[in-house]
Design an enzyme around this catalytic site. Structure first.
Site, mmCIF file in Angstrom:
data_model
loop_
_atom_site.group_PDB
_atom_site.id
_atom_site.type_symbol
_atom_site.label_atom_id
_atom_site.label_comp_id
_atom_site.label_asym_id
_atom_site.label_seq_id
_atom_site.Cartn_x
_atom_site.Cartn_y
_atom_site.Cartn_z
ATOM 1 N N HIS A 244 1.862 -15.417 32.159
ATOM 2 C CA HIS A 244 2.498 -14.809 33.386
ATOM 3 C C HIS A 244 3.100 -13.481 33.174
ATOM 4 O O HIS A 244 2.955 -12.405 33.685
ATOM 5 C CB HIS A 244 3.400 -15.794 34.205
ATOM 6 C CG HIS A 244 3.653 -14.993 35.604
ATOM 7 N ND1 HIS A 244 2.965 -15.158 36.486
ATOM 8 C CD2 HIS A 244 4.611 -14.410 35.858
ATOM 9 C CE1 HIS A 244 3.252 -14.451 37.526
ATOM 10 N NE2 HIS A 244 4.439 -14.092 37.336
ATOM 11 N N TYR A 248 3.356 -8.883 34.231
ATOM 12 C CA TYR A 248 4.350 -7.742 34.372
ATOM 13 C C TYR A 248 3.833 -6.719 33.473
ATOM 14 O O TYR A 248 4.451 -5.443 33.396
ATOM 15 C CB TYR A 248 5.750 -8.554 34.293
ATOM 16 C CG TYR A 248 5.951 -9.259 35.460
ATOM 17 C CD1 TYR A 248 6.374 -10.853 34.980
ATOM 18 C CD2 TYR A 248 5.695 -9.088 36.661
ATOM 19 C CE1 TYR A 248 6.314 -11.779 36.166
ATOM 20 C CE2 TYR A 248 5.623 -9.947 37.735
ATOM 21 C CZ TYR A 248 6.226 -11.321 37.544
ATOM 22 O OH TYR A 248 5.991 -12.278 38.542
ATOM 23 N N HIS A 394 -5.711 -13.646 45.495
ATOM 24 C CA HIS A 394 -4.503 -12.909 45.153
ATOM 25 C C HIS A 394 -4.546 -11.981 44.010
ATOM 26 O O HIS A 394 -3.650 -10.891 44.166
ATOM 27 C CB HIS A 394 -3.558 -14.166 44.219
ATOM 28 C CG HIS A 394 -2.588 -13.818 43.717
ATOM 29 N ND1 HIS A 394 -1.253 -13.209 44.137
ATOM 30 C CD2 HIS A 394 -2.162 -13.897 42.204
ATOM 31 C CE1 HIS A 394 -0.351 -13.068 43.305
ATOM 32 N NE2 HIS A 394 -0.925 -13.593 42.097
ATOM 33 N N PHE A 395 -5.096 -12.080 42.937
ATOM 34 C CA PHE A 395 -4.964 -11.066 41.837
ATOM 35 C C PHE A 395 -5.830 -9.798 42.071
ATOM 36 O O PHE A 395 -5.498 -8.768 41.271
ATOM 37 C CB PHE A 395 -5.044 -11.761 40.565
ATOM 38 C CG PHE A 395 -6.288 -12.376 40.059
ATOM 39 C CD1 PHE A 395 -6.485 -13.552 39.879
ATOM 40 C CD2 PHE A 395 -7.451 -11.588 39.675
ATOM 41 C CE1 PHE A 395 -7.663 -14.199 39.246
ATOM 42 C CE2 PHE A 395 -8.667 -12.252 39.292
ATOM 43 C CZ PHE A 395 -8.686 -13.481 38.966
ATOM 44 N N HIS A 396 -6.883 -9.931 43.172
ATOM 45 C CA HIS A 396 -7.342 -8.500 43.146
ATOM 46 C C HIS A 396 -6.488 -7.890 43.910
ATOM 47 O O HIS A 396 -6.799 -6.520 44.161
ATOM 48 C CB HIS A 396 -8.862 -8.871 43.781
ATOM 49 C CG HIS A 396 -9.681 -9.472 42.779
ATOM 50 N ND1 HIS A 396 -9.902 -10.448 42.352
ATOM 51 C CD2 HIS A 396 -10.688 -8.500 42.018
ATOM 52 C CE1 HIS A 396 -10.982 -10.619 41.067
ATOM 53 N NE2 HIS A 396 -11.488 -9.315 41.208
ATOM 54 N N ARG A 457 -12.911 -21.360 42.097
ATOM 55 C CA ARG A 457 -13.043 -19.955 41.549
ATOM 56 C C ARG A 457 -13.998 -20.180 40.175
ATOM 57 O O ARG A 457 -14.074 -21.293 39.995
ATOM 58 C CB ARG A 457 -11.808 -19.521 41.425
ATOM 59 C CG ARG A 457 -11.032 -20.502 40.179
ATOM 60 C CD ARG A 457 -9.504 -19.887 39.769
ATOM 61 N NE ARG A 457 -9.607 -18.564 38.949
ATOM 62 C CZ ARG A 457 -8.598 -18.330 38.047
ATOM 63 N NH1 ARG A 457 -7.442 -18.955 38.291
ATOM 64 N NH2 ARG A 457 -8.787 -17.091 37.206
ATOM 65 N N ARG A 458 -14.111 -19.356 39.927
ATOM 66 C CA ARG A 458 -15.017 -19.094 38.290
ATOM 67 C C ARG A 458 -16.083 -20.081 38.347
ATOM 68 O O ARG A 458 -16.583 -20.931 37.406
ATOM 69 C CB ARG A 458 -13.960 -19.734 37.131
ATOM 70 C CG ARG A 458 -12.921 -18.743 36.782
ATOM 71 C CD ARG A 458 -11.920 -19.420 36.086
ATOM 72 N NE ARG A 458 -11.326 -18.037 35.107
ATOM 73 C CZ ARG A 458 -10.699 -18.345 34.074
ATOM 74 N NH1 ARG A 458 -9.893 -19.476 33.969
ATOM 75 N NH2 ARG A 458 -10.206 -17.229 33.611
#
Ligand code: HAS
Length: 568
Positions: A244, A248, A394-396, A457-458
């Protein structure tokens, strides 16, 4: 003054050799900038490969299968390359480049050790080469999280180690330079630009301890046959200790630009130096939240999950500080350009500057990315979205846009700054940012909608045989394919602009300036204690030992019971 306009009265554009241009870094030579430049070029190679793979992933959602056309063996090999070159190569080498440059700019001096800088550069290039060889020869189709018991070839893990070591070299050089600067400036506060850049690398170096133990202690000996088995669940605990805070590490170099360059480009100022330092220190201290990726993992106690859940919610504090600080600076700028009314300052921002425009659009996407992060972080809602396509949705928006689109925006001034070449095709560059935002909104809408309807996903769509008589995800996958293709076209535009700039015959023989935002409430108005980086790092370590001590204590003993499989 926009980032990509000339900083001083532009002299005649001349086909002057790049040596005619200068940068506003006192004492910094071309040799000091060479590692910065070649780390950045490696980042662009990673981005290019990742964008090409992204198109293949998007088209596969609507059964257009092109992997064999480009010589790949499977969707999963393509997904591994997509994830590794973007989540590791692109982001790590950009951070090495940009954080080195901003540290030099902040301290007003070159980094102390060219040897360390060049070692970091070689580690990054060699590490990338090793990992790329392993992935392209289908010996490491383990996705970017390389979860055991899937077992990759040793050189893949060694490549990852080299890339992490390249980031440690960047921090080492920063700390050596901080030490040298301190000797000449005993009572001064660490310049905010250098402070934020160093905290970013300290945070990451502490965070990387998880995967360092996992890879050096388990995966490399296992891949060499020195140990027969590993404990996959324990490896996931180690991975997510890093996994995680890595987000950042991807984000904070962009925050350095959003805090310290974007407001200046808009004509505004940063409200508070102290608040900016506090926000970065929050990210340093809130290291141990990785269990929020493991809410459904067995073997992890509810205490650890609850602590991770609560600490993850605290992350919204520095996020909201950032939203306030940066948008306040932008609003000042917009109003100084004549913006009236509650929102009239927004259209007055320098949207015609491709660097500013891309970062503003990236920030707008981040609101959605952050909100979906809150959904992920909810102990109950996570049970709905975990391992579904909601997560790539979310992460795109986060790493795929808040970070990636911001980095493309930064490159619109950084590449001219480092090469002395004028930015080419400015209008195309502005269009590129809007096309990327439009694409990711369509893409993420598809992925999130599919995820909420249970789409995994994946997972290669063609593989999911239960889909034969099920059309419920068709719209989700069609939106994903359209959005992903739009992002690919935007990425292609970005590289057209980059190549046209790097090979632009029109050099500029002016001084290239890095626009640094002034602060309204400066360092003298905040506690000197904020600069005690050793103490803040110790607090981060103590909190990590506490949270992960409980996590591992509950899990112990580990059981080395998985021999390793090759599923491709
Ligand atoms: Fe996340 C999974 C929770 C942020 C990336 N995340 C992932 C994965 C990735 C990723 C790659 O709790 C998948 C990993 C895998 O393969 O399994 N994430 C969060 C939370 C945040 C968050 C709470 N994620 C990020 C960032 C990423 C990133 C940043 C990359 C850079 N995430 C999760 C969770 C999971 C997860 C669970 C696991 C899900 C599962 O079950 O697997 C927070 O940090 C978000 C806070 C941010 C905000 C937004 C603040 C808005 C700002 C905008 C400023 C605007 C500007 C411009 C400057 C609340 C600062 C304005 C413009 C104008 C014109 C005015």
């Amino acid at each position: 003054m926009s980032i990509t306009e000339e900083r001083i009265t532009p002299t005649e554009d001349v086909a002057a050799p790049p040596r005619a241009w200068r940068v506003d870094l006192p004492g910094v030579t071309a040799a000091d900038l060479r590692p910065v430049k070649w780390q950045l070029y490696l980042a662009l190679v990673g981005l290019f490969l990742g964008v090409v793979m992204g198109l293949l992933q998007a088209l596969e959602r609507v059964d257009i299968y092109l992997y064999d056309v480009v010589g790949l063996k499977s969707y999963y090999q393509g997904l591994t390359i997509h994830g590794v070159v973007l989540a590791i190569v692109f982001t790590f080498t950009f951070a090495n480049s940009f954080m080195s440059l901003t540290t030099m700019k902040g301290f007003g001096r070159p980094l102390v050790s060219p040897a360390v800088a060049n070692t970091g550069l070689w580690l990054a290039w060699i590490g990338t080469g090793l990992a790329a060889w392993a992935m392209l020869t289908n010996k490491a189709t383990v996705l970017f999280t390389f979860y055991s018991p899937m077992k990759a070839t040793t050189l893949f893990y060694v490549g990852a180690v080299f890339l992490v070591l390249s980031t440690w070299a960047t921090l080492l050089n920063q700390l050596l330079t901080l030490h040298a600067w301190r000797k000449d400036n005993r009572s001064e506060r660490i310049p905010l630009l250098s402070f934020t850049s160093i905290v970013t690398m300290i945070m990451w170096t502490l965070a990387s301890v998880g995967i360092a133990i996992e890879v050096l202690g388990f995966l490399i000996p296992w891949s060499l046959g020195w140990i027969d088995n590993v404990d996959p669940q324990f490896n996931r605990i180690l991975f997510w200790f890093t996994g995680h805070p890595i987000v950042y590490f991807w984000l904070l170099p962009v925050y350095v630009s959003w805090y310290l360059m974007l407001p200046k480009a808009a004509g505004g100022k940063l409200y508070s130096d102290g608040l900016a330092r506090l926000a970065f220190l929050f990210f340093l201290v809130l290291l141990p939240v990785g269990v929020h990726h493991q809410f459904t993992d067995p073997g992890i106690g509810e205490q650890a999950k609850t602590m991770s859940f609560l600490l993850t919610l605290v992350i919204f504090v520095p996020s909201m500080i950032t939203a306030f600080s940066v948008i306040a600076g932008l609003e000042m700028g917009g109003r100084s350009r004549g913006g009236k009314g509650i929102l009239g300052w927004i259209p007055k921002l320098p949207w015609g500057d491709p660097s500013v425009s891309a970062q503003l659009l990236a920030g707008l996407a981040f609101f959605l990315g952050g909100a979906s992060g809150l959904i992920n972080a909810s102990l109950t809602l996570n049970l709905v979205v975990h391992n579904s396509s909601f997560i790539p949705g979310h992460f795109h928006l986060t790493v795929g846009t808040a970070v990636a689109l911001s980095i493309m925006g930064i490159c619109y001034w950084l590449v001219p700054y480092l090469t002395g070449k004028r930015l080419a095709l400015r209008r195309l560059a502005v269009l590129q940012g809007w096309l990327w935002l439009a694409g990711v909104l369509v893409f993420s809408r598809g992925q999130m909608a599919g995820g909420l309807e249970g789409m995994p996903r994946r997972t290669q769509i063609a593989d999911a045989v239960y889909l034969d008589n099920f059309s419920g995800w068709d719209l989700a996958n069609t939106l994903t394919a359209i959005g992903g293709t739009m992002m690919f076209l935007s990425g292609a535009l970005f590289f057209v602009v980059m190549v046209a700039t790097i090979f632009n015959v029109r050099a500029v023989d002016t001084t290239q300036r890095m626009p640094i935002t002034e602060t309204i409430h400066g360092p003298r108005e905040s506690w000197k204690f904020l600069d005690r980086l050793g103490i803040w790092s110790l607090i981060a370590v103590v909190l990590s030992v506490l949270v992960y001590g409980i996590t591992i204590w509950h899990y112990w003993p580990i059981e080395l019971n998985a021999p390793g499989v090759r599923v491709w």
